[in-house]
Design a protein around this motif. Sequence first.
Motif, PDB file in Angstrom:
ATOM      1  N   ASP A 186       0.867  -1.177   0.000  1.00 31.58           N
ATOM      2  CA  ASP A 186       0.000   0.000   0.000  1.00 31.58           C
ATOM      3  C   ASP A 186       0.908   1.231   0.000  1.00 31.58           C
ATOM      4  O   ASP A 186       1.565   1.533   0.994  1.00 31.58           O
ATOM      5  N   GLU A 187       0.949   1.941  -1.133  1.00 34.32           N
ATOM      6  CA  GLU A 187       1.789   3.129  -1.274  1.00 34.32           C
ATOM      7  C   GLU A 187       0.948   4.393  -1.442  1.00 34.32           C
ATOM      8  O   GLU A 187       1.370   5.361  -2.078  1.00 34.32           O
ATOM      9  N   VAL A 188      -0.232   4.403  -0.823  1.00 39.15           N
ATOM     10  CA  VAL A 188      -1.156   5.513  -1.049  1.00 39.15           C
ATOM     11  C   VAL A 188      -0.626   6.829  -0.486  1.00 39.15           C
ATOM     12  O   VAL A 188      -1.054   7.912  -0.919  1.00 39.15           O
ATOM     13  N   TYR A 189       0.333   6.766   0.470  1.00 36.82           N
ATOM     14  CA  TYR A 189       0.919   7.999   0.998  1.00 36.82           C
ATOM     15  C   TYR A 189       2.193   8.415   0.254  1.00 36.82           C
ATOM     16  O   TYR A 189       2.814   9.414   0.627  1.00 36.82           O
ATOM     17  N   ARG A 190       2.576   7.673  -0.750  1.00 35.37           N
ATOM     18  CA  ARG A 190       3.737   8.072  -1.551  1.00 35.37           C
ATOM     19  C   ARG A 190       3.412   9.383  -2.271  1.00 35.37           C
ATOM     20  O   ARG A 190       2.407   9.497  -2.971  1.00 35.37           O
ATOM     21  N   GLY A 191       4.261  10.371  -2.063  1.00 31.02           N
ATOM     22  CA  GLY A 191       3.985  11.728  -2.548  1.00 31.02           C
ATOM     23  C   GLY A 191       3.709  12.700  -1.423  1.00 31.02           C
ATOM     24  O   GLY A 191       3.698  13.914  -1.638  1.00 31.02           O
ATOM     25  N   ALA A 192       3.482  12.177  -0.204  1.00 34.00           N
ATOM     26  CA  ALA A 192       3.226  13.031   0.960  1.00 34.00           C
ATOM     27  C   ALA A 192       4.445  13.086   1.882  1.00 34.00           C
ATOM     28  O   ALA A 192       4.306  13.275   3.091  1.00 34.00           O
ATOM     29  N   GLU A 193       5.635  12.929   1.316  1.00 28.79           N
ATOM     30  CA  GLU A 193       6.862  13.001   2.109  1.00 28.79           C
ATOM     31  C   GLU A 193       7.106  14.447   2.544  1.00 28.79           C
ATOM     32  O   GLU A 193       6.946  15.380   1.750  1.00 28.79           O
ATOM     33  N   LEU A 194       7.542  14.631   3.787  1.00 28.32           N
ATOM     34  CA  LEU A 194       7.688  15.983   4.325  1.00 28.32           C
ATOM     35  C   LEU A 194       9.005  16.635   3.956  1.00 28.32           C
ATOM     36  O   LEU A 194       9.102  17.865   3.968  1.00 28.32           O
ATOM     37  N   ASN A 195      10.027  15.835   3.648  1.00 25.54           N
ATOM     38  CA  ASN A 195      11.372  16.397   3.493  1.00 25.54           C
ATOM     39  C   ASN A 195      11.948  16.205   2.099  1.00 25.54           C
ATOM     40  O   ASN A 195      13.169  16.144   1.940  1.00 25.54           O
ATOM     41  N   LEU A 196      11.086  16.113   1.105  1.00 32.42           N
ATOM     42  CA  LEU A 196      11.544  16.004  -0.282  1.00 32.42           C
ATOM     43  C   LEU A 196      11.059  17.208  -1.079  1.00 32.42           C
ATOM     44  O   LEU A 196      10.000  17.769  -0.789  1.00 32.42           O
ATOM     45  N   PRO A 197      11.798  17.618  -2.110  1.00 29.08           N
ATOM     46  CA  PRO A 197      11.303  18.672  -2.988  1.00 29.08           C
ATOM     47  C   PRO A 197      10.066  18.190  -3.741  1.00 29.08           C
ATOM     48  O   PRO A 197       9.861  16.979  -3.907  1.00 29.08           O
ATOM     49  N   PRO A 198       9.212  19.104  -4.197  1.00 29.53           N
ATOM     50  CA  PRO A 198       7.905  18.712  -4.747  1.00 29.53           C
ATOM     51  C   PRO A 198       7.968  17.851  -5.995  1.00 29.53           C
ATOM     52  O   PRO A 198       6.998  17.161  -6.312  1.00 29.53           O
TER      53      PRO A 198
END
Length: 377
Positions: A186-198
């Motif tokens: 389940d990778e549904v939160y992939r893209g919601a990382e706090l410390n990566l550039p957009p």
Amino acid sequence: MKIETFELERIQSLWENLVEINLTESGIHPYRLDEILSTDEIAELGRMRIGYGQTNGSIELREAIAALYRDADLDNVLVTTGSAEANFVAMWNLLEAGDELVLMLPNYLQIQGIAKSFGVEVKPFRLREELDWAPDLDELRAAVSPRTKVIVLCNPNNPTGSLLSAASMREITSLATENDAWIYVDEVYRGAELNLPPEESSPSFWDFASHHDKVIVTGGLSKAYALPGLRVGWLVGPHGTIADMWARRDYTTIATNIISNRVGARVLQADKRPVIFERNRAMLRQNLVTTQAWVESHGGLLHFVPPKAGGMAFIRYNFDINSTDLSLRLRESKGTFVIAGDCFGMDGYLRIGMGGEPDQLVEGLQRVDEVIADLAR
């Protein structure tokens, strides 16, 4: 077939629209259409004929999803009605009564309930708070056997917000290969990382598919993209397996919403995704500062490992009350709704959504303060 109550979804469905302050959401404050689409794009939706769409997802949407994954094409993709349907269809396809499934805990427990209803043995392995919510790989090695049909992961994790390291991902892939087991993530939160550039996201387990050909990942627009009402989810996997899962969808919702397919294809374009992620991550970072300061203001009464991704904080409390009872007390006395750790099989914790509007979070935490003050006396 008997199925256990899915406590997390049931309690949210009962109360989330009736409370004054809802801190149970694990996603990010939803977008309006006019915030993500141009006037011309919205007008185009108004000219659509509302017929049935292609049942495995429109070509333009599957191509947009495939572009998110290394060496994937549109036939590696099945579009589903949210990631919840993706989970159901996948488990229905992969599992038979008597199979063995190894499950990461804590986790969103839909798959556990589905597997048990199918007569599958569910064996846990745990993320450990003392390891900053990294997995106990010794426990995982002990759990996986030649009988293991599927290893189920949630990465980024719900409810802890943790991310697996590259070393852990390689170890899990190696164990699956040795035991000829599927990896389902389940990778549904992939893209919601706090410390990566957009413009960046954390690695997908699909990146390991060249080393192990039994990898399936699921994603969707509900969490990292802040578009839960579109009900767009997806599965990415081997061609033949995705075709089999598509056949099972003929028995569930048949086709996804044709308007949502069009909107989803637009928001996944390379020019829109970074804009969406920048807004969402900025909101998460602001709310994390608020949440962390609030936790620290209580000294030893509260503790949490700051999440690396996702819209929630999983907070341990050090006073004597059951987490369900504490959630009930907050809801009834303060009109504030949080999720009990019991919903993840972990009493002594609360999951507090921190992806909402900042003023709502501040007000909700102030109300939680009032109950904590009473309990700490």
